[in-house]
Every structure is written in structure tokens, then in C-alpha cells.
Motif scaffolding. Structure first.
Motif, short mmCIF file in Angstrom:
data_model
loop_
_atom_site.label_atom_id
_atom_site.label_comp_id
_atom_site.label_asym_id
_atom_site.label_seq_id
_atom_site.Cartn_x
_atom_site.Cartn_y
_atom_site.Cartn_z
N VAL A 24 5.85 -1.77 1.40
CA VAL A 24 5.14 -2.84 2.10
C VAL A 24 4.26 -2.30 3.23
N PRO A 25 4.79 -1.51 4.18
CA PRO A 25 3.90 -0.99 5.23
C PRO A 25 2.87 0.01 4.69
N LEU A 26 3.20 0.71 3.62
CA LEU A 26 2.25 1.65 3.02
C LEU A 26 1.04 0.91 2.45
N ILE A 27 1.29 -0.17 1.72
CA ILE A 27 0.19 -0.96 1.16
C ILE A 27 -0.63 -1.59 2.28
N ARG A 28 0.04 -2.10 3.31
CA ARG A 28 -0.68 -2.69 4.44
C ARG A 28 -1.60 -1.65 5.08
N SER A 29 -1.10 -0.44 5.25
CA SER A 29 -1.89 0.64 5.84
C SER A 29 -3.10 0.98 4.97
N ARG A 30 -2.90 0.99 3.68
CA ARG A 30 -4.01 1.30 2.78
C ARG A 30 -5.06 0.19 2.77
N VAL A 31 -4.60 -1.05 2.80
CA VAL A 31 -5.55 -2.16 2.86
C VAL A 31 -6.32 -2.10 4.17
N ARG A 32 -5.63 -1.80 5.27
CA ARG A 32 -6.32 -1.67 6.56
C ARG A 32 -7.40 -0.58 6.49
N ALA A 33 -7.09 0.55 5.90
CA ALA A 33 -8.06 1.64 5.81
C ALA A 33 -9.29 1.21 5.00
N VAL A 34 -9.07 0.46 3.93
CA VAL A 34 -10.19 -0.02 3.12
C VAL A 34 -11.03 -1.01 3.92
N LEU A 35 -10.37 -1.98 4.57
CA LEU A 35 -11.10 -2.99 5.34
C LEU A 35 -11.90 -2.37 6.49
N ASP A 36 -11.37 -1.27 7.07
CA ASP A 36 -12.10 -0.60 8.15
C ASP A 36 -13.45 -0.07 7.69
N GLY A 37 -13.59 0.20 6.40
CA GLY A 37 -14.85 0.70 5.88
C GLY A 37 -15.79 -0.37 5.35
N TRP A 38 -15.37 -1.62 5.41
CA TRP A 38 -16.18 -2.72 4.91
C TRP A 38 -16.69 -3.59 6.06
N PRO A 39 -17.76 -4.34 5.85
CA PRO A 39 -18.28 -5.23 6.90
C PRO A 39 -17.43 -6.51 7.01
N VAL A 40 -16.27 -6.35 7.63
CA VAL A 40 -15.30 -7.44 7.74
C VAL A 40 -14.98 -7.62 9.22
N THR A 41 -14.96 -8.86 9.68
CA THR A 41 -14.62 -9.10 11.09
C THR A 41 -13.14 -8.81 11.33
N ALA A 42 -12.81 -8.54 12.57
CA ALA A 42 -11.41 -8.26 12.93
C ALA A 42 -10.51 -9.46 12.64
N GLU A 43 -11.01 -10.67 12.89
CA GLU A 43 -10.21 -11.87 12.62
C GLU A 43 -9.86 -11.99 11.14
N ILE A 44 -10.82 -11.75 10.29
CA ILE A 44 -10.59 -11.85 8.85
C ILE A 44 -9.69 -10.72 8.37
N ALA A 45 -9.88 -9.52 8.92
CA ALA A 45 -8.99 -8.41 8.57
C ALA A 45 -7.54 -8.75 8.92
N ASP A 46 -7.33 -9.38 10.08
CA ASP A 46 -5.98 -9.78 10.48
C ASP A 46 -5.37 -10.76 9.49
N VAL A 47 -6.17 -11.71 9.02
CA VAL A 47 -5.67 -12.68 8.02
C VAL A 47 -5.23 -11.94 6.76
N LEU A 48 -6.08 -11.03 6.28
CA LEU A 48 -5.74 -10.31 5.06
C LEU A 48 -4.55 -9.38 5.24
N LEU A 49 -4.43 -8.75 6.39
CA LEU A 49 -3.30 -7.84 6.63
C LEU A 49 -1.98 -8.60 6.71
N LEU A 50 -1.99 -9.76 7.35
CA LEU A 50 -0.79 -10.58 7.36
C LEU A 50 -0.45 -11.03 5.94
N ALA A 51 -1.47 -11.46 5.21
CA ALA A 51 -1.26 -11.93 3.84
C ALA A 51 -0.68 -10.83 2.95
N VAL A 52 -1.22 -9.63 3.04
CA VAL A 52 -0.72 -8.56 2.17
C VAL A 52 0.72 -8.20 2.54
N SER A 53 1.05 -8.24 3.82
CA SER A 53 2.43 -7.96 4.24
C SER A 53 3.39 -9.02 3.71
#
Length: 155
Positions: A24-53
Motif C-alpha cells: 500500500v505505501p509502495l504504490i502510494r509512493s509510486r503514484v506520487r512520483a508519477v503525479l509529480d511529473g504531470w501538470p496536476v495541482t497539489a489539491e488534486i494530487a492529494d485527492v488521488l493519493l488518499l484514494a489510492v491508499s
């Protein structure tokens, strides 16, 4: 594990893993790394990171007998799509309405929280059950929708 990012209108990353608590934390970390490279706002990244967890944690808790869990995140035409699939034979229970949630329960709020956060961001949480398992999908805009300032009346 497959990670592909492009400069075009579509980018994606996918992982297939055994559903264990350690992943679970490994996948969250990988999703975070991918989102960091995309044009995604911090608010939306937080929604997706909570959702993936929450979604991967639910697979571990409720569908642990499955051998594989698949997680994918896609950026396409200004929308982020997160998909978590399992091989469970029974469909997931959709989130209960806020009024039906026991305030003293220690579990049972994760899907409701994801649903509410996705809706607030202008997106949605959906579930499908199929021959090869279940799919939870979160779809949100890559950018936070512009909010109209509240009007104030002159006194």
C-alpha cells in the motif's frame, strides 16, 4: 511495473502487485512520483493519493485472497483516472450515505471520503464488477476547478 509518460495528451503508469499490507505505501509512493511529473495541482494530487491508499488498502483487507491487484493512473485530455482492480468474486459495497455511517465505527468511511472529495474536485468515484474482478475508478480534473468568489452584499 510499467510507467510511461509522454508530452502528448496521454500519459499512464500501471502496476500489478500481490495485495499485501506492505504494498500500500509502495504504490502510494509510486503514484506520487508519477503525479509529480504531470501538470496536476497539489489539491488534486492529494485527492488521488488518499484514494489510492484507501482503495489498495480495501483490496488488502477485503479481497486478500486474490493473487493480483492492478493499479493504474492515466492523464488524458485534462482528466486523471485512477483504477484499482482485484480478482475478487464479489462486488464491493458502494459507500454508505453520510447519515447511515456509524459515528463510533472505526472503519467504513474511506469510500465515502473518496466519493465526497472526488465530487468536490469536480470528479467521481465509480465501481464495476466483472468476470475478472472488481474495478474502482476515480476520475478527477487534473487542475482544481476555479471557484467563483462568494458574493457579499453591501450593507
Amino acid at each position: 511495473m510499467t510507467v510511461t509518460a509522454t508530452r502528448h495528451a496521454r500519459a499512464f503508469a500501471r502496476w500489478a502487485v500481490e495485495p499485501t499490507a506492505a504494498v500500500v505505501p509502495l504504490i502510494r509512493s509510486r503514484v506520487r512520483a508519477v503525479l509529480d511529473g504531470w501538470p496536476v495541482t497539489a489539491e488534486i494530487a492529494d485527492v488521488l493519493l488518499l484514494a489510492v491508499s484507501e482503495l489498495t488498502g480495501n483490496v488488502v483487507l477485503h479481497a486478500a485472497t486474490t493473487r493480483r491487484m492492478r493499479v493504474g493512473v492515466t492523464l488524458r485530455a485534462g482528466w486523471l483516472h485512477l483504477e484499482v482492480t482485484d480478482g475478487a468474486p464479489t462486488p464491493p459495497r458502494p459507500p454508505l450515505p453520510r447519515t447511515a455511517t456509524d459515528p463510533d465505527a472505526e472503519t467504513g468511511r474511506g469510500l465515502l471520503i473518496i466519493q465526497l472529495m472526488a465530487a468536490e474536485a469536480g470528479g467521481e468515484l465509480t465501481f464495476t464488477a466483472g468476470e475478472f474482478g472488481n474495478r474502482a475508478k476515480v476520475r478527477v480534473p487534473a487542475r482544481t476547478p476555479a471557484r467563483t468568489p462568494a458574493r457579499t452584499s453591501a450593507v
